[in-house]
Design a protein around this motif. Structure first.
Motif, PDB file in Angstrom:
ATOM      1  N   ASP A 274       0.829  -1.217   0.000  1.00  0.00           N
ATOM      2  CA  ASP A 274       0.000   0.000   0.000  1.00  0.00           C
ATOM      3  C   ASP A 274       0.859   1.262   0.000  1.00  0.00           C
ATOM      4  OD1 ASP A 274      -2.230  -1.558   0.013  1.00  0.00           O
ATOM      5  OD2 ASP A 274      -2.505  -1.464   2.191  1.00  0.00           O
ATOM      6  N   ALA A 278       0.748   4.181  -2.668  1.00  0.00           N
ATOM      7  CA  ALA A 278       0.400   5.541  -2.218  1.00  0.00           C
ATOM      8  C   ALA A 278       1.449   6.541  -2.694  1.00  0.00           C
ATOM      9  CB  ALA A 278       0.270   5.573  -0.701  1.00  0.00           C
ATOM     10  N   GLU A 281       0.875   7.148  -6.344  1.00  0.00           N
ATOM     11  CA  GLU A 281      -0.289   8.020  -6.523  1.00  0.00           C
ATOM     12  C   GLU A 281       0.053   9.478  -6.234  1.00  0.00           C
ATOM     13  OE1 GLU A 281      -3.575   6.199  -4.267  1.00  0.00           O
ATOM     14  OE2 GLU A 281      -4.673   6.422  -6.167  1.00  0.00           O
TER      15      GLU A 281
END
Ligand SMILES: [Zn+2]
Length: 390
Positions: A274, A278, A281
């Motif tokens: 994750d 992240a 992103e």
């Protein structure tokens, strides 16, 4: 059990039946589920089905033995990978014995393990087991372990007692495997503007922007390696980030208004999937801010192929590892390079080990086979497990 089934079946006979169902990852699977549940019913074993949303597929779980803490889950998937385009020498859906090997799609990955579990069922019922065994058979494993979480949670929530751990019977040549990398697969689509190529500074070319993102991903992998994120139990010993397919543009003189690329990362247990995503992103947001000043509709969208498959990192000294070592007579342990449901079972609270018949080198290819000797070794492990639980 239907009258046509013999009262006891050998692992090879059961494997013959299971291999005859050409059910690939993504396919409806209720036919193979019915065969297995008929078999369980024949022995009076109560089972639960865990359906997908439109009830075209189901995972199966059942308890064999008393409702006491400390039982062991035996887990496998019922789907297989396709055979299209592969040069098979035999009918892939007709289990064929040649020499000491059984050929067929799924013989190794991983209907062989399920066949051993089912063949050992009569023995389990005869023994005075004081702790139970659970069968857990999933669907859609081959397209991203899509039902592993669901099945593991169903087992955790359904039974009042707590199983002590899980054996995931993926092919490991009957050597206990304590680690697996996680995997995520995405399609990232970049939407740019359009126009004459000479206007590249006035427009946003989706291919140029996709290239930036791809190089960022490669750079992220390199930064992880340079930062010492290394786990020598795995080959390769780092998280890999890779772009395998790219699609975009019309012609050399047209600004590309769209570009998409498929990429995956396979994370070692110390790297958080994750967190990596992240960070990516956040970089995409930066690019959006820059590009929207030129073209307000500029966008970057990510589609996950499946939910994240978590890595497995079971402690060498965990009870489940020691148990499987004892049952198999193997002192060594290892890690696997492929994705499996073991991390999902582990995250659901069941310490997990991968240990099953056959060699992953034989999986997903033409003339997949499992050696008869491997099925025998698996059944020996299961019989010793029954003795351990009795
Ligand atoms: Zn498999």
């Amino acid at each position: 059990m239907p009258q046509t089934l013999p009262r006891t079946m050998t692992a090879t006979e059961i494997l013959t039946a299971l291999v005859s169902f050409p059910i690939f990852g993504g396919d409806a699977n209720l036919e193979i589920v019915k065969w297995i549940t008929d078999y369980l019913e024949g022995y009076g074993v109560a089972y639960q089905l865990v359906y997908n949303e439109d009830r075209t597929k189901a995972a199966i779980h059942c308890r064999v033995g008393p409702a006491t803490d400390g039982g062991i889950i035996l887990s496998g998937h019922l789907d297989v990978v396709p055979v299209a385009g592969q040069p098979w020498n035999t009918d892939p859906f007709k289990l064929t014995l040649i020499g000491d090997k059984l050929y067929g799609r799924g013989s190794c990955d991983m209907k062989g393990f399920a066949a051993c579990c089912l063949a050992t069922l009569p023995h389990m019922l005869e023994q005075p087991m004081t702790k139970p065994v659970y069968f857990a058979f999933s669907f859609d494993e081959e397209i991203g372990c899509r039902s592993g979480d669901l099945l593991a949670a169903a087992i955790r929530d359904h039974y009042p007692e707590t199983p002590a751990g899980a054996i995931i019977g993926e092919p490991s040549m009957m050597v206990p495997m304590v680690g697996q990398k996680g995997i995520m697969v995405y399609t990232t689509t970049v939407t740019g503007s359009q126009g004459h190529s000479s206007r590249i500074k006035e427009e946003v070319d989706a291919i140029h922007e996709a290239a930036r993102l791809i190089l960022w991903l490669e750079g992220k992998m390199d930064r992880l390696i340079a930062g010492g994120r290394i786990d020598d139990r795995f080959t390769p010993n780092h998280t890999s980030i890779h772009v395998g397919k790219i699609n975009g543009g019309t012609a050399f003189n047209i600004i590309a208004n769209q570009c998409s690329f498929d990429w995956d990362y396979r994370n070692i247990p110390m790297d958080d999937a994750d967190e990596i995503f992240a960070e990516f992103e956040a970089y995409c947001e930066e690019r959006k801010t820059v590009c929207r000043k030129i073209y307000p509709e500029f966008d970057i969208v990510h589609d996950a192929m499946h939910p994240p498959v978590p890595p497995l990192d079971t402690d060498e000294d965990a009870k489940i590892v020691k148990l499987v070592q004892r049952l198999t007579g193997e002192t060594q342990t290892g890690t696997v390079a492929y994705a499996a449901e073991a991390g999902q079972f582990s995250n659901a609270g069941f310490p997990s080990v991968i240990c099953g018949p056959g060699d992953i080198a034989q999986a997903h290819r033409a003339n997949e086979f499992v050696a008869v000797e491997q099925l025998e070794r698996c059944q020996q492990m299961l019989q010793k497990l029954v003795a351990h639980l009795s």
